[in-house]
Design a protein around this motif. Structure first.
Motif, PDB file in Angstrom:
ATOM      1  N   THR B  43      34.014  40.995  40.218  1.00 35.04           N
ATOM      2  CA  THR B  43      35.156  41.241  40.828  1.00 35.04           C
ATOM      3  C   THR B  43      35.229  42.463  41.330  1.00 35.04           C
ATOM      4  OG1 THR B  43      36.525  39.506  39.582  1.00 35.04           O
ATOM      5  CG2 THR B  43      37.652  41.378  41.007  1.00 35.04           C
ATOM      6  N   ALA B  44      34.802  42.927  42.650  1.00 41.06           N
ATOM      7  CA  ALA B  44      35.043  44.285  43.041  1.00 41.06           C
ATOM      8  C   ALA B  44      36.112  44.736  43.869  1.00 41.06           C
ATOM      9  CB  ALA B  44      33.664  44.267  44.223  1.00 41.06           C
ATOM     10  N   VAL B  45      36.569  45.910  43.238  1.00 47.77           N
ATOM     11  CA  VAL B  45      37.737  46.658  43.758  1.00 47.77           C
ATOM     12  C   VAL B  45      37.535  48.005  44.311  1.00 47.77           C
ATOM     13  CG1 VAL B  45      39.430  44.874  42.462  1.00 47.77           C
ATOM     14  CG2 VAL B  45      38.767  47.051  41.591  1.00 47.77           C
ATOM     15  N   GLU B  46      38.510  48.567  45.135  1.00 49.41           N
ATOM     16  CA  GLU B  46      38.147  49.665  45.723  1.00 49.41           C
ATOM     17  C   GLU B  46      38.868  50.885  45.083  1.00 49.41           C
ATOM     18  OE1 GLU B  46      40.155  48.295  49.070  1.00 49.41           O
ATOM     19  OE2 GLU B  46      42.012  48.850  48.517  1.00 49.41           O
ATOM     20  N   SER B  47      39.477  50.776  44.113  1.00 50.62           N
ATOM     21  CA  SER B  47      40.026  51.837  43.285  1.00 50.62           C
ATOM     22  C   SER B  47      40.685  51.543  42.019  1.00 50.62           C
ATOM     23  CB  SER B  47      41.435  52.226  44.009  1.00 50.62           C
ATOM     24  OG  SER B  47      42.484  51.383  43.864  1.00 50.62           O
ATOM     25  N   GLY B  48      40.743  52.650  41.308  1.00 55.66           N
ATOM     26  CA  GLY B  48      41.309  52.511  39.954  1.00 55.66           C
ATOM     27  C   GLY B  48      42.442  51.986  39.941  1.00 55.66           C
ATOM     28  N   ALA B  49      43.625  52.158  40.751  1.00 58.39           N
ATOM     29  CA  ALA B  49      44.856  51.477  40.650  1.00 58.39           C
ATOM     30  C   ALA B  49      44.731  49.865  40.813  1.00 58.39           C
ATOM     31  CB  ALA B  49      45.659  51.966  42.072  1.00 58.39           C
ATOM     32  N   ARG B  50      43.614  49.444  41.855  1.00 56.96           N
ATOM     33  CA  ARG B  50      43.629  47.974  41.983  1.00 56.96           C
ATOM     34  C   ARG B  50      43.052  47.383  40.693  1.00 56.96           C
ATOM     35  NH1 ARG B  50      45.455  45.078  44.912  1.00 56.96           N
ATOM     36  NH2 ARG B  50      43.765  43.904  46.087  1.00 56.96           N
ATOM     37  N   ALA B  51      41.979  48.460  40.037  1.00 50.52           N
ATOM     38  CA  ALA B  51      41.419  47.761  38.749  1.00 50.52           C
ATOM     39  C   ALA B  51      42.457  47.410  37.919  1.00 50.52           C
ATOM     40  CB  ALA B  51      40.367  48.855  38.275  1.00 50.52           C
ATOM     41  N   LEU B  52      43.388  48.423  37.903  1.00 51.08           N
ATOM     42  CA  LEU B  52      44.377  48.238  36.721  1.00 51.08           C
ATOM     43  C   LEU B  52      45.206  47.207  37.151  1.00 51.08           C
ATOM     44  CD1 LEU B  52      45.404  51.963  35.866  1.00 51.08           C
ATOM     45  CD2 LEU B  52      44.039  50.500  34.548  1.00 51.08           C
ATOM     46  N   GLN B  53      45.648  46.879  38.163  1.00 50.56           N
ATOM     47  CA  GLN B  53      46.366  45.784  38.824  1.00 50.56           C
ATOM     48  C   GLN B  53      45.594  44.436  38.225  1.00 50.56           C
ATOM     49  OE1 GLN B  53      46.814  46.270  42.811  1.00 50.56           O
ATOM     50  NE2 GLN B  53      49.100  45.739  42.750  1.00 50.56           N
ATOM     51  N   PHE B  54      44.543  44.454  38.650  1.00 47.85           N
ATOM     52  CA  PHE B  54      43.651  43.203  38.249  1.00 47.85           C
ATOM     53  C   PHE B  54      43.829  42.809  36.739  1.00 47.85           C
ATOM     54  CE2 PHE B  54      40.676  39.971  39.122  1.00 47.85           C
ATOM     55  CZ  PHE B  54      39.889  40.090  38.133  1.00 47.85           C
TER      56      PHE B  54
END
Lengths: 153, 216
Positions: B43-54
């Motif tokens: 799963t590739a995300v573009e930011s730390g915030a998105r990572a935490l969301q995920f």
């Protein structure tokens, strides 16, 4: 098949010159090795993303450097840093090296130096884009003629 | 051995699920390919915030992403706008739900103080970009070894600091009796924290500092 051989020869020559003239380094070869039946267009896709990145970042740098009220060198540097990163990831070594010099000028807040680097980066990116597009075209032609892409083993 | 593997791996497919975080499109695409070729779910995300969301860290879920797969490894870029990889690392290591997930930092800049602070905050590894297939393969091996060793011995890596002496003696015996350890006969098991590995001379590729030496 003469046509295929000719195309393959051209491909090899183009590839070799790209590496010899320092446009691309081993990282590009690494990416070619990652391409497989699951992702037959992997390299073309990465290259496209890179070119899009280049265009966007060059525009950002250009706008930032044009500010008459005072250049925000941190902003310019941020874009150069990103460009340095993607060029390194694709193996675009000439572009990357200009970015290194570019960052020094940003740090020194040297607008003239930055503008020169911007010009160089724009030039190098265009050159590379043309050469890679030629290479990709050759690949397509080779495959269409029933041949295989030489040398990436 | 199968049971040990399943605890670490996600779902029934026995593949590692890696969460990759990078603001660069190019880098996300490359890391995704490197991981897929190494048989991982990505799963590739573009930011730390998105990572935490995920991860659901901004909610109350456990380490289940939106698609319900447990995350086995997080690989994050260091320099990102907004939340840096370092800040993401800290948030993960300070959360009770996720601190056990190994976090690897990737950076184009080989800065010793940066590397040190990341390792101190609990990063598993610090990889200098561009990341190569050999780096990813080594990570996979480390993760699997670590997971199996932990499960087999019923302990978490950080608790080993208290058991250095036992570790040293049992390691020297396990190197000479490879059949009793989950690792290949040629190298001692991974999964030891830096302190422990410094007591025993570990092979170069197990050192977290390996990337500081010249790149291959």
């Amino acid at each position: 098949m003469d046509v295929v051989n000719q195309l393959q020869r051209q491909f090899i020559d183009n590839s070799a010159s790209l590496h010899r003239e320092g446009f691309l380094d081993d990282q590009f070869t690494q990416l070619q090795k990652l391409q497989d039946e699951n992702s037959p267009d992997f390299v073309v896709e990465v290259a496209s993303l890179f070119f899009e990145d280049c265009e966007k970042l060059i525009n950002n740098m250009s706008r930032a450097l044009e500010q008459q009220q005072g250049v925000d060198f941190k902003q310019v540097d941020a874009s150069v840093h990103q460009l340095k990163g993607s060029s390194s990831s694709i193996g675009a070594v000439r572009v990357k090296n200009i970015c290194v010099a570019f960052r020094s000028f940003c740090e020194a807040q040297n607008r003239e130096g930055c503008l020169r680097c911007l010009q160089q980066v724009t030039h190098e990116y265009s050159l590379l884009k043309n050469k890679l597009q030629t290479l990709f075209r050759l690949e397509k032609q080779i495959l269409a003629a029933g041949g295989s892409i030489p040398g990436v083993e | 051995m199968e049971a040990a593997g399943e605890v670490l791996r996600s779902g029934s497919s026995q593949e590692l699920h890696v969460l990759a975080v990078d603001d660069s499109y190019v880098d996300r695409k490359v890391i995704e390919k490197l991981l897929k070729i190494s048989s991982c779910k990505v799963t590739a995300v573009e930011s730390g915030a998105r990572a935490l969301q995920f991860l659901g860290l901004d909610g109350e879920k456990g380490a289940l992403g939106f698609n319900g797969l447990k995350v086995n490894l997080i690989m994050t870029d260091y320099s990102m706008p907004g939340m840096t990889g370092y800040e993401l690392l800290k948030k993960i290591k300070r959360s009770s739900a996720f601190r056990e997930i190994p976090v690897v930092i990737m950076s184009s800049e080989n800065i010793l103080t940066r590397i040190d602070s990341c390792l101190e905050e609990g990063a598993e590894e610090f990889l200098v970009k561009p990341v190569k297939l050999s780096d990813v393969r080594r990570l996979m091996k480390d993760c699997i070894m670590r997971g199996e060793t932990e499960v087999k011995e019923g302990r978490r890596v950080d608790k080993r600091k208290l058991e250095d002496d036992n570790r040293t003696s049992s390691l020297s015996s396990s190197s000479s009796t490879p059949s009793s350890s989950p690792s290949p006969p040629s190298s001692p098991p991974f999964g030891f924290d830096v302190a422990t590995s410094e007591l025993i001379s570990s092979p170069p590729h197990s050192s977290k500092r390996a990337k500081l030496r010249d790149s291959d």
